[in-house]
Each structure stands twice: as structure tokens, then as C-alpha cells.
Design an enzyme around this catalytic site. Structure first.
Site, PDB file in Angstrom:
ATOM      1  N   GLU A  93       0.823  -1.209   0.000  1.00  0.00           N
ATOM      2  CA  GLU A  93       0.000   0.000   0.000  1.00  0.00           C
ATOM      3  C   GLU A  93       0.851   1.249   0.000  1.00  0.00           C
ATOM      4  O   GLU A  93       1.949   1.262   0.552  1.00  0.00           O
ATOM      5  CB  GLU A  93      -0.854   0.043   1.280  1.00  0.00           C
ATOM      6  CG  GLU A  93      -1.753  -1.131   1.427  1.00  0.00           C
ATOM      7  CD  GLU A  93      -2.441  -1.148   2.779  1.00  0.00           C
ATOM      8  OE1 GLU A  93      -3.149  -2.109   3.050  1.00  0.00           O
ATOM      9  OE2 GLU A  93      -2.247  -0.209   3.578  1.00  0.00           O
ATOM     10  N   CYS A 106       3.062   8.229   1.933  1.00  0.00           N
ATOM     11  CA  CYS A 106       3.493   7.215   2.890  1.00  0.00           C
ATOM     12  C   CYS A 106       3.732   5.944   2.083  1.00  0.00           C
ATOM     13  O   CYS A 106       2.814   5.426   1.452  1.00  0.00           O
ATOM     14  CB  CYS A 106       2.400   7.030   3.931  1.00  0.00           C
ATOM     15  SG  CYS A 106       2.760   5.744   5.106  1.00  0.00           S
ATOM     16  N   CYS A 113       5.409  -7.773   7.337  1.00  0.00           N
ATOM     17  CA  CYS A 113       6.477  -7.324   8.233  1.00  0.00           C
ATOM     18  C   CYS A 113       6.774  -8.438   9.224  1.00  0.00           C
ATOM     19  O   CYS A 113       5.872  -9.149   9.665  1.00  0.00           O
ATOM     20  CB  CYS A 113       6.062  -6.061   8.982  1.00  0.00           C
ATOM     21  SG  CYS A 113       7.373  -5.421  10.058  1.00  0.00           S
ATOM     22  N   CYS A 117       4.454  -6.394  15.736  1.00  0.00           N
ATOM     23  CA  CYS A 117       3.818  -5.494  16.713  1.00  0.00           C
ATOM     24  C   CYS A 117       2.330  -5.855  16.770  1.00  0.00           C
ATOM     25  O   CYS A 117       1.679  -5.958  15.724  1.00  0.00           O
ATOM     26  CB  CYS A 117       4.007  -4.036  16.309  1.00  0.00           C
ATOM     27  SG  CYS A 117       5.741  -3.608  16.072  1.00  0.00           S
ATOM     28  N   CYS A 120      -0.586  -3.812  14.972  1.00  0.00           N
ATOM     29  CA  CYS A 120      -0.361  -3.368  13.596  1.00  0.00           C
ATOM     30  C   CYS A 120      -0.895  -4.384  12.589  1.00  0.00           C
ATOM     31  O   CYS A 120      -0.558  -5.571  12.647  1.00  0.00           O
ATOM     32  CB  CYS A 120       1.141  -3.164  13.398  1.00  0.00           C
ATOM     33  SG  CYS A 120       1.584  -2.876  11.674  1.00  0.00           S
ATOM     34  N   CYS A 343      -1.436   1.739   8.598  1.00  0.00           N
ATOM     35  CA  CYS A 343      -0.430   0.846   8.044  1.00  0.00           C
ATOM     36  C   CYS A 343      -0.938  -0.575   7.807  1.00  0.00           C
ATOM     37  O   CYS A 343      -1.290  -1.290   8.731  1.00  0.00           O
ATOM     38  CB  CYS A 343       0.701   0.880   9.073  1.00  0.00           C
ATOM     39  SG  CYS A 343       1.895  -0.381   9.034  1.00  0.00           S
TER      40      CYS A 343
HETATM   41  N1  SAH Z   1       7.936  -0.404  10.659  1.00  0.00           N
HETATM   42  C1  SAH Z   1       8.102   0.973  10.871  1.00  0.00           C
HETATM   43  C2  SAH Z   1       7.351   1.840   9.883  1.00  0.00           C
HETATM   44  C3  SAH Z   1       6.006   1.378   9.459  1.00  0.00           C
HETATM   45  S1  SAH Z   1       4.765   1.441  10.697  1.00  0.00           S
HETATM   46  C4  SAH Z   1       7.731   1.321  12.292  1.00  0.00           C
HETATM   47  O1  SAH Z   1       7.155   0.474  12.980  1.00  0.00           O
HETATM   48  O2  SAH Z   1       8.052   2.422  12.711  1.00  0.00           O
HETATM   49  C5  SAH Z   1       4.458   3.201  10.788  1.00  0.00           C
HETATM   50  C6  SAH Z   1       3.909   3.663  12.102  1.00  0.00           C
HETATM   51  O3  SAH Z   1       2.571   3.229  12.285  1.00  0.00           O
HETATM   52  C7  SAH Z   1       4.700   3.156  13.302  1.00  0.00           C
HETATM   53  O4  SAH Z   1       4.915   4.205  14.212  1.00  0.00           O
HETATM   54  C8  SAH Z   1       3.754   2.124  13.864  1.00  0.00           C
HETATM   55  O5  SAH Z   1       4.011   1.879  15.223  1.00  0.00           O
HETATM   56  C9  SAH Z   1       2.429   2.783  13.607  1.00  0.00           C
HETATM   57  N2  SAH Z   1       1.259   1.893  13.686  1.00  0.00           N
HETATM   58  C10 SAH Z   1       1.168   0.613  13.305  1.00  0.00           C
HETATM   59  N3  SAH Z   1      -0.075   0.144  13.548  1.00  0.00           N
HETATM   60  C11 SAH Z   1      -0.770   1.166  14.097  1.00  0.00           C
HETATM   61  C12 SAH Z   1      -2.096   1.300  14.575  1.00  0.00           C
HETATM   62  N4  SAH Z   1      -2.957   0.289  14.548  1.00  0.00           N
HETATM   63  N5  SAH Z   1      -2.472   2.505  15.050  1.00  0.00           N
HETATM   64  C13 SAH Z   1      -1.614   3.555  15.094  1.00  0.00           C
HETATM   65  N6  SAH Z   1      -0.340   3.479  14.662  1.00  0.00           N
HETATM   66  C14 SAH Z   1       0.081   2.291  14.175  1.00  0.00           C
HETATM   67 FE1  SF4 Z   2       6.217  -3.850  11.303  1.00  0.00          FE
HETATM   68 FE2  SF4 Z   2       3.906  -2.772  11.854  1.00  0.00          FE
HETATM   69 FE3  SF4 Z   2       5.679  -3.097  13.781  1.00  0.00          FE
HETATM   70 FE4  SF4 Z   2       6.111  -1.235  11.865  1.00  0.00          FE
HETATM   71  S1  SF4 Z   2       4.467  -1.266  13.386  1.00  0.00           S
HETATM   72  S2  SF4 Z   2       7.556  -2.747  12.664  1.00  0.00           S
HETATM   73  S3  SF4 Z   2       5.175  -2.283  10.120  1.00  0.00           S
HETATM   74  S4  SF4 Z   2       4.689  -4.742  12.655  1.00  0.00           S
END
Ligand code: SAH
Ligand code: SF4
Length: 353
Positions: A93, A106, A113, A117, A120, A343
Site C-alpha cells: 500500500e 506514505c 512485516c 507489533c 499493527c 499501516c
Molecule cells: N515499521 C516501521 C514503519 C512502518 S509502521 C515502524 O514500525 O516504525 C508506521 C507507524 O505506524 C509506526 O509508528 C507504527 O508503530 C504505527 N502503527 C502501526 N499500527 C498502528 C495502529 N494500529 N495505530 C496507530 N499506529 C500504528
Molecule cells: Fe512492522 Fe507494523 Fe511493527 Fe512497523 S508497526 S515494525 S510495520 S509490525
């Protein structure tokens, strides 16, 4: 077998191939400018090149690896999200956000990934594969083309889409360098922001490279127990190590770091977490100012995480607590929530698993 993507090659690699075909260096320049200045993405658009060369290019290279599958616009039309399929059908995306005079993209660096997390949507998909530098570049060129039709241009690129950019370090930096090249797309390094989950060795490497690119680090919790429960990577690189790498980055570059904090109701939005965060960030103080900025963002919903976003009242309280401790911070509003612009939300949803 699919052909190599033309955006995966740098100028000297293209020059070598054209030279082997007996073409002059002048043709390399025309090709490069066609790709990165005119934003052409099909050999027939290169009408300044002889037909025979166009034909050869067509037979040798892929000019697009991204097939737009779903395009969604927010109600106000200010956010556009595109789900692409790559040549091997992996979904990625990229999102365009219009805000005042900014046109921020973005972009993604991986399909899925590996970092897991829990909150996410991309993490919930698991890891599929790294994108190539060309696939990263093409996301930017795709939107640059669309914007140009409206007399506009990309102003900022945030590497905050799907995937962990520092887990695909080389391709990400090659893509940024190529988009940065003066005789091509010429997009300034300071207009890029890379967001990382906190891969400490990569942060140190990035610091040593002293680049002009902005760095954002996803924190989301101020103690190891909570952070490890949200972000498994914290078991490998706990907060003390992470903050020390951030400190090194600031020392080496003199640049501020952004910290991302998704506000999750009752989980990480307590005044206690705000105080712990403020305390931890004291190490980043230099001459009375803390060289960082905390971005608070209400949690976006994702399929396999049941918690809710903080209420406005709790979010404001968290913000004020940080401010009281002198931490530069802001509360971002959620953009594109009606099109699941968070994301990996769309790609995860369209999965046929
Ligand atoms: N992997 C990298 C960049 C992609 S994620 C990272 O984790 O930083 C981009 C941002 O979106 C990160 O700060 C991540 O923690 C946040 N993010 C992921 N899922 C989310 C959610 N459900 N609500 C809010 N922020 C989220
Ligand atoms: Fe990966 Fe999502 Fe964690 Fe970023 S926030 S490192 S995209 S799992």
C-alpha cells in the site's frame, strides 16, 4: 520469468547496458530524464529515442511492477490510498495525504512485516518479502505522476507504510538516494522521513552515515514490560539500548528525532506512562532543549487487536503531562480513517488466506 524492473538499476548500470548495445551516453541521459523527470513509464512515451531502441528497452525491462488494484479516497478527498499488486501478487500500500500545502506520501518497504507489533495490521500479516529499491521508487513515481496531472507535486515522503525499513536497509536507502539524484527526480533528503520500530544496530549505522534524512522511532511504551508486550522487538533491543542509540544519532547528526506513540486506551495513555516517557527522554537533552518531538496518534483499529483508541480527554491529558515536563509533542488527528489509511490495513483485509 519476469524482466528486471528498470527502476532497480542506477544510471551507471543502465549506461553499461546501453553501451553494450552500441548506444551513445547521450541516450542514457535521455532515458534517465524520461524516467525521473518526465516520469514516463512506458517505452512508447520515449519518442525522443529511435524506435529500435524503444523496442529493445521494451524487450529487456519491465517499466512497471505495481498494478493498482484498489484505490480509495477519503470523504474529503484529501487522502488517497492505493493497494498495489506486485508482479508476484504480493499486496502493498501507498497513501497520499494532502494537508494545506503539503502533499505527503506514505510508502512501503516490505510486503508484510516480520516485527509482529500486536496492534499493527501489517505485523498481523507476517513477513512476505522485501521490496526492491525499484518497487519502493515506483510508489513515489506513481503518485508524482498523478499529482503532476493536477499541477501539483510531492512535497514529503514518509517511509511509514508496510514493513520495517531498517529490516530492508539497503534497498530503502538506495531508493531514497536514487530519488534524491540531482539529474533525476531531485527530491531533497530532508524531505524524507524513515520510521523504524527500533532496530538498534541499524540506527547506529544510520547515525554514522550522517544523512540528512529525518528519523522517527516508534516507541509506544516507556517501560520494557509494556513495550515488549506490544512490540516483540523490544526483547532484543530494550529501551535503554534504544534510547542510547537515539542519543548517539543526535550526537552524530545534531538532528532531532521524532518518536511515534499510538495512544491505546487504558494501555499506554496513563499519566504514569507520560511521566516515565518524559524521564527517559531526558537523556536527549542538549543545552536545555530536548532534541526530539513526540507524535501522539490515536490507535487505528486493526483486525486482531481488540483495544481501543484513547478518548480525546485522555489523549489531551497525556499531551499536557508531556508538555509539563518540557517534552516537545503534538497530538495528530487521524487522517483517512474512513479508508483504513493505517499501516497495512487494506492489504491485510484483502488477504485470501
Ligand atoms: N515499521 C516501521 C514503519 C512502518 S509502521 C515502524 O514500525 O516504525 C508506521 C507507524 O505506524 C509506526 O509508528 C507504527 O508503530 C504505527 N502503527 C502501526 N499500527 C498502528 C495502529 N494500529 N495505530 C496507530 N499506529 C500504528
Ligand atoms: Fe512492522 Fe507494523 Fe511493527 Fe512497523 S508497526 S515494525 S510495520 S509490525
Amino acid at each position: 520469468m519476469t524482466l528486471p524492473l528498470i527502476y532497480d538499476l542506477n544510471q551507471s548500470e543502465l549506461a553499461e547496458i546501453l553501451a553494450s548495445w552500441g548506444e551513445s551516453t547521450f541516450r542514457v541521459k535521455q532515458l534517465w530524464q524520461g524516467l525521473y523527470l518526465q516520469l514516463w513509464n512506458s517505452p512508447d512515451q520515449f519518442t525522443n529515442l529511435p524506435a529500435s531502441l524503444r523496442q529493445k528497452l521494451e524487450e529487456t525491462f519491465l517499466f512497471t511492477a505495481l498494478q493498482p488494484e484498489t484505490i480509495l479516497s477519503s470523504h474529503d478527498g484529501e487522502t488517497v490510498k492505493t493497494l498495489f499488486r506486485l508482479t508476484d501478487a504480493q499486496p502493498i500500500e501507498a497513501v497520499l495525504m494532502r494537508y494545506e500545502r503539503r502533499r505527503t506520501l506514505c510508502i512501503s518497504t516490505q510486503a508484510g512485516c516480520a516485527m509482529g507489533c500486536v496492534f499493527c495490521a501489517t505485523g498481523q500479516m507476517g513477513f512476505r518479502r522485501n521490496l526492491t529499491s525499484g518497487e519502493i521508487i515506483e510508489q513515489v513515481l506513481y503518485y508524482a505522476r498523478r499529482l503532476r496531472q493536477q499541477g501539483e507535486e510531492v512535497t514529503n515522503v514518509v517511509v511509514m507504510g508496510m514493513g520495517e525499513p531498517f529490516h530492508n536497509y539497503d534497498a530503502t536507502l538506495v531508493a531514497i538516494d536514487r530519488l534524491n539524484s540531482r539529474d533525476g527526480f531531485n527530491f531533497g533528503a530532508r524531505r524524507f522521513t524513515i520510521s523504524t520500530v527500533g532496530l538498534v544496530p541499524a540506527i547506529r549505522r544510520f547515525a554514522a552515515e550522517k544523512r540528512q534524512i529525518n528519523l522517527a522511532v516508534s516507541l509506544h511504551a516507556a517501560d520494557d514490560e509494556l513495550r515488549s508486550s506490544l512490540m516483540p522487538v523490544n526483547r532484543k533491543y530494550p529501551l535503554d539500548d534504544l534510547l542510547s542509540a537515539c542519543h548517539e544519532y543526535i550526537q552524530q547528526t545534531g538532528r532531532r528525532i521524532s518518536f511515534e506513540w499510538a495512544l491505546i486506551h487504558g494501555v499506554n495513555d496513563t499519566p504514569e506512562q507520560a511521566r516515565k516517557l518524559a524521564e527517559r527522554l531526558q537523556v536527549l537533552k542538549r543545552n536545555g532543549t530536548t532534541l526530539c518531538h513526540v507524535n501522539l496518534i490515536p490507535l487505528n483499529p486493526s483486525p486482531h487487536y481488540n483495544q481501543q483508541a484513547s478518548t480525546g480527554v485522555r489523549a489531551e491529558a497525556f499531551l499536557n503531562e508531556l508538555r509539563r515536563h518540557g517534552i516537545p509533542c503534538s497530538l495528530r488527528i487521524r487522517r483517512g480513517i474512513d479508508i483504513q489509511a493505517g499501516c497495512g490495513q487494506l492489504a491485510g483485509q484483502n488477504e485470501k488466506v
